[in-house]
Design a protein around this motif. Structure first.
Motif, PDB file in Angstrom:
ATOM      1  N   ASP A  71     115.462  87.421 -43.990  1.00 21.15           N
ATOM      2  CA  ASP A  71     115.043  86.518 -42.866  1.00 21.15           C
ATOM      3  C   ASP A  71     114.869  87.072 -41.875  1.00 21.15           C
ATOM      4  OD1 ASP A  71     117.058  86.035 -42.417  1.00 21.15           O
ATOM      5  OD2 ASP A  71     117.328  84.223 -43.173  1.00 21.15           O
ATOM      6  N   VAL A  72     113.494  86.171 -41.322  1.00 23.93           N
ATOM      7  CA  VAL A  72     113.749  86.458 -39.419  1.00 23.93           C
ATOM      8  C   VAL A  72     115.592  87.169 -38.864  1.00 23.93           C
ATOM      9  CG1 VAL A  72     113.134  85.762 -37.499  1.00 23.93           C
ATOM     10  CG2 VAL A  72     111.599  85.589 -39.302  1.00 23.93           C
ATOM     11  N   GLN A  73     116.187  85.397 -39.340  1.00 18.83           N
ATOM     12  CA  GLN A  73     117.416  85.792 -38.750  1.00 18.83           C
ATOM     13  C   GLN A  73     117.874  86.756 -39.226  1.00 18.83           C
ATOM     14  OE1 GLN A  73     118.793  83.971 -35.919  1.00 18.83           O
ATOM     15  NE2 GLN A  73     120.586  85.516 -36.216  1.00 18.83           N
ATOM     16  N   GLY A  74     117.832  87.758 -40.412  1.00 23.81           N
ATOM     17  CA  GLY A  74     118.937  88.606 -41.122  1.00 23.81           C
ATOM     18  C   GLY A  74     117.643  90.387 -40.561  1.00 23.81           C
ATOM     19  N   LEU A  75     116.549  90.341 -40.008  1.00 22.63           N
ATOM     20  CA  LEU A  75     115.979  91.408 -39.530  1.00 22.63           C
ATOM     21  C   LEU A  75     116.835  91.244 -38.172  1.00 22.63           C
ATOM     22  CD1 LEU A  75     114.333  93.844 -39.618  1.00 22.63           C
ATOM     23  CD2 LEU A  75     112.457  91.742 -38.535  1.00 22.63           C
ATOM     24  N   ALA A  76     116.847  89.746 -37.452  1.00 18.57           N
ATOM     25  CA  ALA A  76     117.565  90.389 -35.615  1.00 18.57           C
ATOM     26  C   ALA A  76     118.292  90.699 -35.894  1.00 18.57           C
ATOM     27  CB  ALA A  76     117.147  88.578 -35.022  1.00 18.57           C
ATOM     28  N   GLU A  77     119.753  90.152 -37.023  1.00 19.81           N
ATOM     29  CA  GLU A  77     121.269  91.073 -36.942  1.00 19.81           C
ATOM     30  C   GLU A  77     120.186  93.086 -36.841  1.00 19.81           C
ATOM     31  OE1 GLU A  77     122.957  88.969 -39.516  1.00 19.81           O
ATOM     32  OE2 GLU A  77     122.745  86.647 -38.385  1.00 19.81           O
ATOM     33  N   VAL A  78     119.879  92.802 -38.174  1.00 20.73           N
ATOM     34  CA  VAL A  78     118.984  94.540 -37.653  1.00 20.73           C
ATOM     35  C   VAL A  78     119.427  95.106 -37.245  1.00 20.73           C
ATOM     36  CG1 VAL A  78     118.396  96.378 -39.344  1.00 20.73           C
ATOM     37  CG2 VAL A  78     119.300  94.641 -41.252  1.00 20.73           C
ATOM     38  N   LEU A  79     118.527  94.338 -35.830  1.00 20.71           N
ATOM     39  CA  LEU A  79     118.030  95.093 -35.222  1.00 20.71           C
ATOM     40  C   LEU A  79     118.660  95.186 -33.492  1.00 20.71           C
ATOM     41  CD1 LEU A  79     114.591  93.617 -34.749  1.00 20.71           C
ATOM     42  CD2 LEU A  79     115.186  96.101 -35.155  1.00 20.71           C
ATOM     43  N   THR A  80     119.069  94.019 -33.285  1.00 23.63           N
ATOM     44  CA  THR A  80     120.074  93.648 -32.715  1.00 23.63           C
ATOM     45  C   THR A  80     121.623  94.508 -32.377  1.00 23.63           C
ATOM     46  OG1 THR A  80     120.982  91.382 -33.548  1.00 23.63           O
ATOM     47  CG2 THR A  80     120.141  91.279 -31.941  1.00 23.63           C
ATOM     48  N   GLY A  81     121.723  94.895 -34.361  1.00 23.41           N
ATOM     49  CA  GLY A  81     122.941  95.939 -34.940  1.00 23.41           C
ATOM     50  C   GLY A  81     122.873  97.671 -34.161  1.00 23.41           C
TER      51      GLY A  81
END
Length: 159
Positions: A71-81
Motif C-alpha cells: 500500500d502507499v504507507q508501505g511504499l513510503a517506508e521503502v522510499l524513505t528507507g
C-alpha cells in the motif's frame, strides 16, 4: 441470466483506464519541478476503485529482488528507507474505495508527484489499480508511473 442487447440497447463497455503525466510544479516543497502522475477513466461509466497497490524498483536494484506490492504507507517506508523525503522528493495519494467518474476528457485523479531526484534514484514505480464497473466486472491495470519522466521531449518548469 442476462439477456442479449437488442439493436437499440446500449452495450456496456468496460472502463478505459489510463494515466497521464507531465512535468509541472505545485505539490512538492520549494516549488521544484515534479513529475505529476494522474489516473483517468476515459470510459463512459463510473467505476469504483477496489484495490490500489504500489511497487518501486530502486536504481541498481534487481527487479526480482525489489520490494513486493504494497500500500502507499508501505511504499513510503521503502522510499524513505532509501533516503528520499516525503513532501520534498515525493508525494503519494492514498486511495480507498473511490468512485472514478468516466470523464470523456483527460481530467485525472492525482496519484503522486515526484522530484527529479526521485526520478534519478528510482528505476521504476508501478501502480496497480483494480476497479469494478457498473455490472460488477473487475478490471485491472498496472501503470508504469515513471514512463516518460526521463524523456527529453518534456520541458521542465523552472524552479
Amino acid at each position: 441470466m442476462r439477456s442479449s442487447p437488442g439493436p437499440s440497447t446500449p452495450v456496456p463497455y468496460g472502463p478505459a483506464l489510463g494515466w497521464r503525466a507531465d512535468w509541472t510544479t505545485g505539490h512538492l516543497r520549494g516549488g521544484v519541478p515534479e513529475w505529476q502522475v494522474g489516473l483517468l477513466n476515459g470510459g463512459s461509466h463510473t467505476v469504483v476503485v477496489e484495490a490500489y497497490e504500489c511497487r518501486a524498483v530502486l536504481r541498481g536494484e534487481d527487479p526480482q529482488q525489489a520490494a513486493p506490492w504494497t500500500d502507499v504507507q508501505g511504499l513510503a517506508e521503502v522510499l524513505t528507507g532509501a533516503g528520499l523525503t516525503v513532501g520534498e522528493d515525493f508525494q503519494l495519494v492514498t486511495m480507498g474505495r473511490f468512485p472514478l467518474v468516466g470523464t470523456g476528457s483527460y481530467e485525472t485523479t492525482m496519484l503522486g508527484a515526484f522530484s527529479q531526484r526521485f526520478v534519478d534514484e528510482v528505476e521504476a514505480l508501478y501502480i496497480r489499480v483494480r476497479v469494478s464497473d457498473v455490472v460488477g466486472d473487475s478490471h485491472e491495470r498496472i501503470l508504469d508511473a515513471l514512463r516518460g519522466a526521463r524523456s527529453t521531449a518534456y520541458q521542465r518548469p523552472a524552479p
